[in-house]
Design a protein around this motif. Structure first.
Motif, PDB file in Angstrom:
ATOM      1  N   VAL A 107       0.840  -1.206   0.000  1.00 40.99           N
ATOM      2  CA  VAL A 107       0.000   0.000   0.000  1.00 40.99           C
ATOM      3  C   VAL A 107       0.874   1.255   0.000  1.00 40.99           C
ATOM      4  O   VAL A 107       0.624   2.200  -0.765  1.00 40.99           O
ATOM      5  CB  VAL A 107      -0.976  -0.018   1.198  1.00 40.99           C
ATOM      6  N   TRP A 108       1.905   1.251   0.834  1.00 38.24           N
ATOM      7  CA  TRP A 108       2.833   2.385   0.881  1.00 38.24           C
ATOM      8  C   TRP A 108       3.461   2.610  -0.494  1.00 38.24           C
ATOM      9  O   TRP A 108       3.544   3.751  -0.972  1.00 38.24           O
ATOM     10  CB  TRP A 108       3.908   2.151   1.943  1.00 38.24           C
ATOM     11  N   GLN A 143       6.171  10.566  -2.070  1.00 38.96           N
ATOM     12  CA  GLN A 143       7.360   9.870  -2.561  1.00 38.96           C
ATOM     13  C   GLN A 143       8.625  10.646  -2.193  1.00 38.96           C
ATOM     14  O   GLN A 143       9.603  10.056  -1.726  1.00 38.96           O
ATOM     15  CB  GLN A 143       7.293   9.657  -4.070  1.00 38.96           C
ATOM     16  N   ASN A 144       8.613  11.955  -2.383  1.00 42.16           N
ATOM     17  CA  ASN A 144       9.779  12.770  -2.027  1.00 42.16           C
ATOM     18  C   ASN A 144      10.079  12.673  -0.536  1.00 42.16           C
ATOM     19  O   ASN A 144      11.245  12.567  -0.141  1.00 42.16           O
ATOM     20  CB  ASN A 144       9.568  14.229  -2.444  1.00 42.16           C
ATOM     21  N   TRP A 145       9.030  12.715   0.285  1.00 41.88           N
ATOM     22  CA  TRP A 145       9.220  12.577   1.723  1.00 41.88           C
ATOM     23  C   TRP A 145       9.827  11.203   2.042  1.00 41.88           C
ATOM     24  O   TRP A 145      10.742  11.089   2.840  1.00 41.88           O
ATOM     25  CB  TRP A 145       7.894  12.750   2.470  1.00 41.88           C
ATOM     26  N   ARG A 151      14.976   3.171  -1.888  1.00 39.94           N
ATOM     27  CA  ARG A 151      14.592   1.757  -1.969  1.00 39.94           C
ATOM     28  C   ARG A 151      13.258   1.470  -1.288  1.00 39.94           C
ATOM     29  O   ARG A 151      12.656   0.420  -1.497  1.00 39.94           O
ATOM     30  CB  ARG A 151      15.721   0.955  -1.323  1.00 39.94           C
ATOM     31  N   PHE A 152      12.781   2.393  -0.470  1.00 41.55           N
ATOM     32  CA  PHE A 152      11.580   2.172   0.327  1.00 41.55           C
ATOM     33  C   PHE A 152      10.376   2.966  -0.154  1.00 41.55           C
ATOM     34  O   PHE A 152       9.489   3.292   0.631  1.00 41.55           O
ATOM     35  CB  PHE A 152      11.874   2.470   1.806  1.00 41.55           C
ATOM     36  N   VAL A 153      10.343   3.281  -1.445  1.00 36.55           N
ATOM     37  CA  VAL A 153       9.195   3.979  -2.026  1.00 36.55           C
ATOM     38  C   VAL A 153       8.868   3.361  -3.382  1.00 36.55           C
ATOM     39  O   VAL A 153       9.672   2.626  -3.962  1.00 36.55           O
ATOM     40  CB  VAL A 153       9.450   5.499  -2.199  1.00 36.55           C
TER      41      VAL A 153
END
Length: 150
Positions: A20-21, A32-34, A42-44
């Motif tokens: 979901v994220w 996404q920028n945050w 790697r975490f978006v």
């Protein structure tokens, strides 16, 4: 209707967070920028979905293997053989870029649902298994589709 026990439901739903994220960060550039700034690239977006999706397909191979231990003979042999397919799928089919990897993961999770159903039909899963797997698979495939389409 058979109720899904609280612990498997809660843990299954929590397991959806990276999918979901990832979808939310694909759809919302500010988020996404945050995420890139706070968590790392790697975490978006599809990147977290692809890595985590491969991990979960491999995990589900282990779950199916565990179900196969509940039978014997030819049925067990078939169960063991089928149980390794999701992990092998993740290993061989998630290269080639985010679109092809995401598409292949979508097919992998759809195929996993078919395997879940086979193990369910053989009486190797808990009675609530397919209710849980349908919910989780629908969300996972939808989130992966966001990463593939956008």
């Amino acid at each position: 209707m058979i109720r899904i026990p609280t612990a498997p439901l809660a843990l299954g739903l929590a397991g959806l967070i990276p999918f979901v994220w990832g979808a939310l960060t694909v759809l919302n550039p500010d988020l996404q920028n945050w995420g890139v700034t706070t968590l790392g690239p790697r975490f978006v977006g599809p990147y977290i979905q692809l890595f985590y999706g491969s991990v979960i397909l491999s995990f589900m191979s282990g779950v199916l293997w565990g179900f196969a231990t509940k039978t014997s003979g030819a049925r067990a042999a078939v169960g063991y053989a089928l149980s390794v397919i999701p992990a092998l799928w993740a290993f061989f089919m998630t290269g080639g870029g985010p679109v092809s990897a995401g598409t292949n993961l979508m097919f992998g999770f759809a195929g996993l649902l078919l395997l879940d159903y086979a193990f369910f039909q053989w009486g190797l899963t808990p009675p609530w298994w397919m209710r849980l797997r349908l919910i989780l698979t629908a969300v996972v495939v939808t989130c992966l589709a966001v990463g593939v389409v956008y």
